[in-house]
Design a protein around this motif. Sequence first.
Motif: not given
Length: 518
Positions: A398-407, A420-422, A427-434
Amino acid sequence: MADTGTDTWWRGAAIYQVYLRSFADGNGDGIGDLAGLRARLPYLAELGVDAIWLNPWYPSPMADGGYDVADYRAIDPSFGDLAEAEAYIEEAHALGIRTIIDIVPNHGSDQQDWFVQALAAGPGSAERERFLFCDGREGGLPPNDWQSIFNGPAWTQVADGQWYLHLFAPEQPDFNWRNPEVVEEFHAILRFWLDRGVDGIRIDSAAVLFKDLDCVEESYTDHDDVHEVYRGWRRITDEYEGRFLVGEMWMPDQERFALYLRPDEMQTAFNFDFLSRSWDAAELRASIDLTLTTHVPIGAPPTWVLSNHDVTRPVTKYGRPDTSFSHQDRKHGMQTDPVLGERRARAAALLAMALPGGLYVYQGEELGLPEVEDLPDHLLQDPLWVRSGGTDRGRDGCRVPIPWSGKEPPFGFGAGTPWLPQPADWKNLTVESQQADQNSMLALYRDGLKLRRTHLGDGTLTWMDSAEGVLAFTRESLTCITNLTAGAMNLPPHTEVLLTSAPLEEGKLPTDTTAWLR
């Protein structure tokens, strides 16, 4: 801000938890830091949060993700420095966002100056009296048979033969709270941070400070003497306008829990009962009623929490079979339905936002991030994993880094490889995609927090008559209905739909959906 006055802003606040290592990396070393957080403050302001709770940001060997503190008056170099922390607090205030920090009073780090001095000073010294050093029993046994919360004995022996107590990892020696030096040191630590503009103090493991070492049983939780500690802390925070204390206590006894919320102790405490309930209308209503019954008579605002840095993320938790639901079950390969989990997590979010009191949102909840359950064994860092012999996957998922943007990873987290790897499918859950998707989890949180600030916050709740499997209540000008039955249900006539966690089906509220009406 939805509150009853400047001094009590926290009564109805929406507070966002930042696990700094995993939020945003500003210098490209793969670890989140203050530079990354400062750059993302506009995002949090747009999301609509009133405050940020930061996990420990102090210098630490990171034996337990920063909860092994080596210096309570500085910032870990991986995060920045004290000047940058002060700049962050100021910038957050300018955006209307307050700051809550973690204070860890039960234990320090084995690399803290005090503990290094205690080892050098030897048995019977004043330096050792700051911790819980004891002689062992005959046969080379520790003072008693207490077990660590992180598995294994709660005692470690040092070179001169004495043992020291650590309720958590061996790298986290417990303080002796019957020692006046310890009491005064933490008073000074509180003032150090309050003087720098911190608005709230989150108290880690608040109920375990005092131990009776001659007890045969593991009697180290909720000792009566702990209340005088928090009366002292309350006197200090009351000297500063608009500051508050929030305690972390995992306690099933609600009468004992309420003692910490007396008028001269903490203002609030985390509500883990609500977090622990399964997705069942009777269970959730029982928890809501229990929480309100505990808090309302003593004038303390309840808090509502769906997850944090220690428990399974809601999308994964709610996607498990109802009969095996557990927020802390981290066995590898458990059956999970991600579609069901997301649907219920969305409904749970709107339900929690509608309840009276404070709301805590763990980073990534607003993106619908799932628990990462397939992290490679060699990358796991949690002491729960290390000390369990591989039977407990720990809390890293539950501590894996946040996805912000990109594919593809690192999804805008930073220029370097994250600690920690994402998962690639994030890619469908990034801030950018939402951001531009009005049906996204991010949009649901943004819209819900905005309506909550306008219509809700602290206040009262009135239950409505409803069918079995349905939760329905009114809050000021808003009605909240959560459908936990197996099929769609009719909404009350002549109501305006403000927000739903899932689209209506021909005017009916589908299963596992929450609606806000007026």
